[in-house]
Structures are given as C-alpha cells and as structure tokens.
Design a protein around this motif. Structure first.
Motif, short mmCIF file in Angstrom:
data_model
loop_
_atom_site.label_atom_id
_atom_site.label_comp_id
_atom_site.label_asym_id
_atom_site.label_seq_id
_atom_site.Cartn_x
_atom_site.Cartn_y
_atom_site.Cartn_z
N ILE A 9 0.84 -1.20 0.00
CA ILE A 9 0.00 0.00 0.00
C ILE A 9 0.87 1.25 0.00
O ILE A 9 2.07 1.19 0.26
N ASP A 10 0.22 2.40 -0.27
CA ASP A 10 0.92 3.67 -0.10
C ASP A 10 0.64 4.21 1.30
O ASP A 10 0.09 3.49 2.15
N GLY A 11 0.99 5.45 1.56
CA GLY A 11 0.82 6.00 2.90
C GLY A 11 -0.61 6.22 3.32
O GLY A 11 -0.88 6.55 4.48
N TYR A 12 -1.55 6.03 2.39
CA TYR A 12 -2.97 6.23 2.70
C TYR A 12 -3.77 4.92 2.61
O TYR A 12 -4.99 4.95 2.60
N GLY A 13 -3.09 3.79 2.52
CA GLY A 13 -3.78 2.51 2.48
C GLY A 13 -4.17 2.04 1.10
O GLY A 13 -4.78 0.98 0.94
N LYS A 14 -3.88 2.80 0.06
CA LYS A 14 -4.26 2.42 -1.30
C LYS A 14 -3.41 1.27 -1.81
O LYS A 14 -2.20 1.25 -1.64
N THR A 15 -4.06 0.31 -2.47
CA THR A 15 -3.34 -0.75 -3.18
C THR A 15 -3.18 -0.31 -4.64
O THR A 15 -3.58 0.80 -5.02
N ASN A 16 -2.64 -1.19 -5.45
CA ASN A 16 -2.50 -0.88 -6.87
C ASN A 16 -3.81 -1.05 -7.65
O ASN A 16 -3.86 -0.76 -8.85
N VAL A 17 -4.86 -1.51 -6.98
CA VAL A 17 -6.17 -1.70 -7.61
C VAL A 17 -7.10 -0.57 -7.16
O VAL A 17 -7.35 -0.42 -5.96
N PRO A 18 -7.64 0.22 -8.08
CA PRO A 18 -8.53 1.32 -7.70
C PRO A 18 -9.72 0.83 -6.86
O PRO A 18 -10.34 -0.18 -7.16
N GLY A 19 -9.99 1.56 -5.78
CA GLY A 19 -11.12 1.23 -4.92
C GLY A 19 -10.83 0.17 -3.88
O GLY A 19 -11.70 -0.17 -3.08
N LEU A 20 -9.60 -0.35 -3.88
CA LEU A 20 -9.23 -1.39 -2.91
C LEU A 20 -8.09 -0.88 -2.03
O LEU A 20 -7.10 -0.34 -2.52
N TYR A 21 -8.24 -1.11 -0.73
CA TYR A 21 -7.30 -0.60 0.26
C TYR A 21 -6.95 -1.72 1.25
O TYR A 21 -7.64 -2.73 1.33
N ALA A 22 -5.89 -1.50 2.02
CA ALA A 22 -5.53 -2.45 3.07
C ALA A 22 -4.95 -1.69 4.25
O ALA A 22 -4.27 -0.66 4.06
N ILE A 23 -5.21 -2.17 5.45
CA ILE A 23 -4.70 -1.53 6.67
C ILE A 23 -4.31 -2.61 7.68
O ILE A 23 -4.74 -3.76 7.60
N GLY A 24 -3.50 -2.23 8.67
CA GLY A 24 -3.18 -3.13 9.77
C GLY A 24 -2.12 -4.15 9.43
O GLY A 24 -1.30 -3.97 8.53
N ASP A 25 -2.15 -5.26 10.16
CA ASP A 25 -1.12 -6.29 10.02
C ASP A 25 -1.00 -6.82 8.59
O ASP A 25 0.10 -7.11 8.12
N VAL A 26 -2.13 -6.96 7.91
CA VAL A 26 -2.11 -7.52 6.57
C VAL A 26 -1.39 -6.59 5.59
O VAL A 26 -0.97 -7.00 4.51
N ALA A 27 -1.23 -5.31 5.99
CA ALA A 27 -0.55 -4.33 5.14
C ALA A 27 0.91 -4.14 5.54
O ALA A 27 1.57 -3.23 5.05
N GLY A 28 1.41 -5.00 6.43
CA GLY A 28 2.84 -4.97 6.74
C GLY A 28 3.19 -4.37 8.07
O GLY A 28 2.35 -3.77 8.75
N PRO A 29 4.47 -4.50 8.45
CA PRO A 29 4.93 -4.03 9.76
C PRO A 29 4.98 -2.51 9.85
O PRO A 29 4.98 -1.84 8.82
N PRO A 30 5.04 -2.02 11.12
CA PRO A 30 4.99 -2.78 12.36
C PRO A 30 3.58 -3.32 12.62
O PRO A 30 2.61 -2.60 12.41
N MET A 31 3.50 -4.55 13.05
CA MET A 31 2.20 -5.19 13.22
C MET A 31 1.70 -4.94 14.65
O MET A 31 1.83 -5.77 15.54
N LEU A 32 1.12 -3.76 14.82
CA LEU A 32 0.67 -3.28 16.11
C LEU A 32 -0.76 -2.76 16.00
O LEU A 32 -1.12 -2.14 14.99
#
Length: 481
Positions: free
Chosen positions: A310-333
């Motif tokens: 993701i980028d700094g705002y949670g955006k993935t490379n697919v429009p309209g799809l985002y990821a946050i938290g552990d599944v988006a990488g460290p630190p996993m907190l």
C-alpha cells in the motif's frame, strides 16, 4: 435491505472496527465483514487478554515481595490457573460485546462469514470455515449473512496469524502458539520460548512469575531485537535476575516430542547443540498476514513477503481497494492499524490535510517485567543515518517516586539531533514505561525541541520527571543525578 455500500471493511480487528466507526461518522454507508469474532485477534487473543494475564503476574510478583514493603502475607501465595485464565477470558468477552454495541450504535451492518473479492467493488460472502469460538457474545442482531455485496471502496483488514517454522509446527498440545499459551489447562513446570520479540518475552515473563522454569531462545544477538541495545541489555539483566534463562544467537533446530514433554535441540552460533527438555514449547517467531483465499490474485493485487503493498494512505495498486493493519505490513501493532485505518477512510472521504502514516513515530511497547517502551530511532540507527547526536540518560535509581514504589531498576534514554535539537528517539525500560512513552510520542509529533522539553514543568513526585532529567542530561544540565 440493499447490499450496496459506500465502504465495506473485511475484518473487525482494532483496525477494521475503528475504521468502520470513523467511516460511519463521516456519513458513509458502512458494513464490516467478520468470520469469527468481533474485535479480532487483538481483543480476543492478543493485546487485551495477555495484559489481563500479565496483571495477575504483577500481583503475584508484588505479593512475593510483600515483606520488602513491611507487609506479611499469611501462607504462601499460589496461582489457580483456571481462575487466572477465566479472568483474562472475561475481560475479552466484556470488550467483545462492546464492539458489537459500537457497531449497532453507529449503524454499521455486520456481515457474518468469509469474504472473497470477485471483481473491483464487489465481494462474495460465504459461510465461515472457522467456528465462532468463545469469547464471542451472541451474534449481533444487525448482522447479515451470505451473499454478494458491492461498495465503492473495499478495505482489507484481515490481520495476521502466528508464523510457523517448518518441522516445528504448533500442534496445540506440546508446541503452542499464543492461542494455547493464553489458556493452559494446567500450569507447566517448564517451558521453552522460541523467539524474544514482544509476544515471546511477554509470555516468558508471565510464566516465570507463575513459577515456571523458562528458557528463551533467540536467534539474534539481543532480546527484543528491535529495541535499543542498551535498553535491551538492561532488560535482559533484569529478566535473568528473575530466574529466566536466555540463549542468544541460538536457534531451535529440531524438536522431539514425548508423551507430555518436548526436547528442543538448540544450536548455538559456534555449532554446538544443547538439548533442553521442557513440558511445553511456545513458538513466538512472528506473525504473517492473512492474504490467502481473499481473491487478491484474481484482481492482481500486489503483495510482498506475505503482506499487501500500500501507499501512505492505504491504497493498493487496484482502484477502490485498500488495506490496513497487520495484513498491510509491519509494524504489526494494534495502534498502528487503528491510525492507519483512520488515515485511509479520511482520505477516501476527501477530508483536507490528511497526513500519510509516519511509521517513524509509532511507539512500541512490551509488557514484560520490567516493561520496555520506545519510539523513533535507536542510538545505532541514528548513527547509521549519519546524524550527529546527543544522548541523555536517567536512571530509575535516582527518582524519588521509583524508589518509593520499590521499582528503582530502569532507565530513560533520549536521542537528539545535535544541530537542530530534534528529538529523534526515546527508549525506556522499567515499571510503567508503557504509560510514559506517550509523552515523547506527543513531543515528536509536535516537533518539540530540547528547549521546549526543558521548559516543561513535570509534576513531583512522579516517574515522568525522569523524562525531563534525561533531556537535561543530553545537554549537560541534569539536576538530580
């Protein structure tokens, strides 16, 4: 009821449910998909219940040292493992129900089942393959089920699970993950903990307080490898003083299983092998993102080392799809996931002045005895970055409140840029430092300099005074040392 939403969030952990609440606050029609239990791992099997266990351990430690406070306890302090676990599970159940209440309060639909991305803006929810386990309260009334749902924005917040090493896979009986370590049927007499990150050390600390013989095996050259070396060394000294055995630059190469015990073959850096027999082994070698069976491949979502990119705002490379938290990488907190989710949804909503996640200002806390907390650069990392630095230190042994508490072992360490006075990092070991660290986190976010910290009045007598004294020490102005 329409199956079309503005936002659908997959996963109801601390990142997911907080993002859902903020989304609803911003006037977006919101749904959250959950397959197992509201609150995710953190609330049900991680952050919260482990702290409840560690609280029992703290009380045990204090009771065992009652005489040093002028107190006498009649008889020997003992732990009833079933009651200790029951209290921990009860804490989780209470908060689990609270998440359900918050979903209802904020008019967020809960979709029960497993989500799969079928095409941009669409998910299909099927029956959960994971049974709903305690401490799940009754499924909320505002719950939907299997079906196809659409949303302009879909946020993946599916969290992570324990990583398993080949040949040393957890079996739920002799080799544990944090799931089993959190609710033992009987207290083992001895354990081997594989890994000395936050999870490993917290369980090692808990079991040691309960009177268990604990051996920690760590492949790196220090316990809690992400921490400042000086802080790590002091923590190790205190952990060993409590009777914990710590083997560094070592790895568990093989595990032999007996009928009710394990024998770990521990290989040291010089190639020697030490065989350690214990009742149980806790595997705490990290976690990995839950990216499987989500349909990411179908949409061409970019991943890296088991996490969604993701980028700094949670955006993935697919429009309209985002990821946050552990599944988006460290630190996993958990707190990283919460903040990341708020940043993501506020950007989606088009709010002005939304700042991208700054990972350099995310605090880390380990709730062992003694506690460890930090934010920013370690001394070594600051030097590696080419910064000309000033380092300040202040010992718990010089603080009146720490001495009065009987908690005089610890250190506060701060790192400043010599030219600008910028606070680059803060690192602590000792009682309640997980509560103190936020002061430095706030200071860093406000871009506070050493001068402003020196002119801040800290109350007396408090542990927080050590924070100012450490700053003063960095500039040769320490007063009470």
């Amino acid at each position: 009821m329409s199956n079309a939403y503005d936002v659908i969030i997959i996963g109801s952990g601390p990142g997911g449910y907080v993002t859902a609440i903020r989304s609803a606050q911003l006037g977006l029609k919101t749904a959250i998909v959950e397959r197992e239990h509201l609150g995710g791992i953190c609330l049900n099997w991680g952050c919260i219940p482990t702290k409840a266990l560690l609280r029992s351990a703290d009380v045990m430690d204090q009771a065992n040292h009652a005489k040093s406070y002028g107190l006498t306890l009649e008889g020997k302090m003992t732990a009833d493992v079933k009651d200790v676990v029951a209290r921990s599970r009860g804490v989780s159940q209470r908060l689990n129900g609270g998440v359900g209440f918050l979903m209802k309060k904020n008019k967020i639909d809960v979709i029960w089942g497993e989500a799969k991305l079928t095409k941009p803006g669409e998910i299909k929810v099927g029956k959960s393959t994971k049974p709903v386990v305690e401490p799940q309260n009754p499924i909320p009334k505002n719950t939907l089920g299997e079906g196809t749902y659409t949303a302009k924005h879909i946020i993946v917040a599916t969290g992570a699970r324990p990583r398993a090493l080949p040949g040393i896979e957890p079996d739920g009986k002799l080799i544990w993950t944090y799931f089993e370590a959190m609710k033992p049927d009987v207290m083992p007499k001895s354990i081997v903990v594989m890994g000395s990150g936050a999870i490993g050390i917290e369980f090692a600390s808990f079991y040691r307080s309960m009177g268990v013989d604990v051996t920690v095996v760590e492949v790196m050259s220090q316990v809690m490898p992400v921490e400042d070396k000086e802080i790590s060394a002091l923590a190790r000294k205190q952990l060993e003083k409590r009777g914990m055995k710590i083997l560094l630059e070592s790895k568990v190469a093989k595990v032999e299983k007996g009928s009710n015990s394990i024998t770990a073959h521990v290989e040291t850096k010089d190639g020697k092998v030490e065989k350690i027999t214990a009742d149980r082994l806790i595997s705490a070698v990290g976690v990995q993102g839950n990216i499987e069976n989500l349909g990411l491949e179908t949409l061409g979502v970019k991943t890296d080392r088991g996490c969604i990119v993701i980028d700094g705002y949670g955006k993935t490379n697919v429009p309209g799809l985002y990821a946050i938290g552990d599944v988006a990488g460290p630190p996993m907190l958990a707190h990283k996931a919460e903040h990341e989710g708020v940043v993501c949804i506020e950007k989606i909503a088009g709010l002005p002045n939304v700042h991208a996640m700054d990972k350099s200002k995310i605090p880390g806390c380990t709730y062992c005895n003694p506690q460890v907390a930090s934010v920013g650069l370690t001394e070594d990392k600051a030097k590696e970055a080419g910064r000309d630095i000033r380092v300040g230190r202040y010992s718990f042994g010089a603080n009146g409140k720490a001495i009065a508490l009987g908690e005089d072992q610890g250190l506060v360490k701060v790192i400043f840029d010599k030219k600008s006075g910028e606070l680059l990092g803060a690192h602590m070991v000792g009682t309640e430092v997980t509560e103190l660290i936020q002061g430095f986190v706030v200071a860093m976010n406000l871009e506070t300099t050493e001068e402003e910290l020196m002119h801040t009045i800290f109350p007396h007598p408090t542990l927080s005074e050590m924070m100012k004294e450490a700053v003063l020490d960095a500039y040769g102005r320490v007063l009470n040392a």
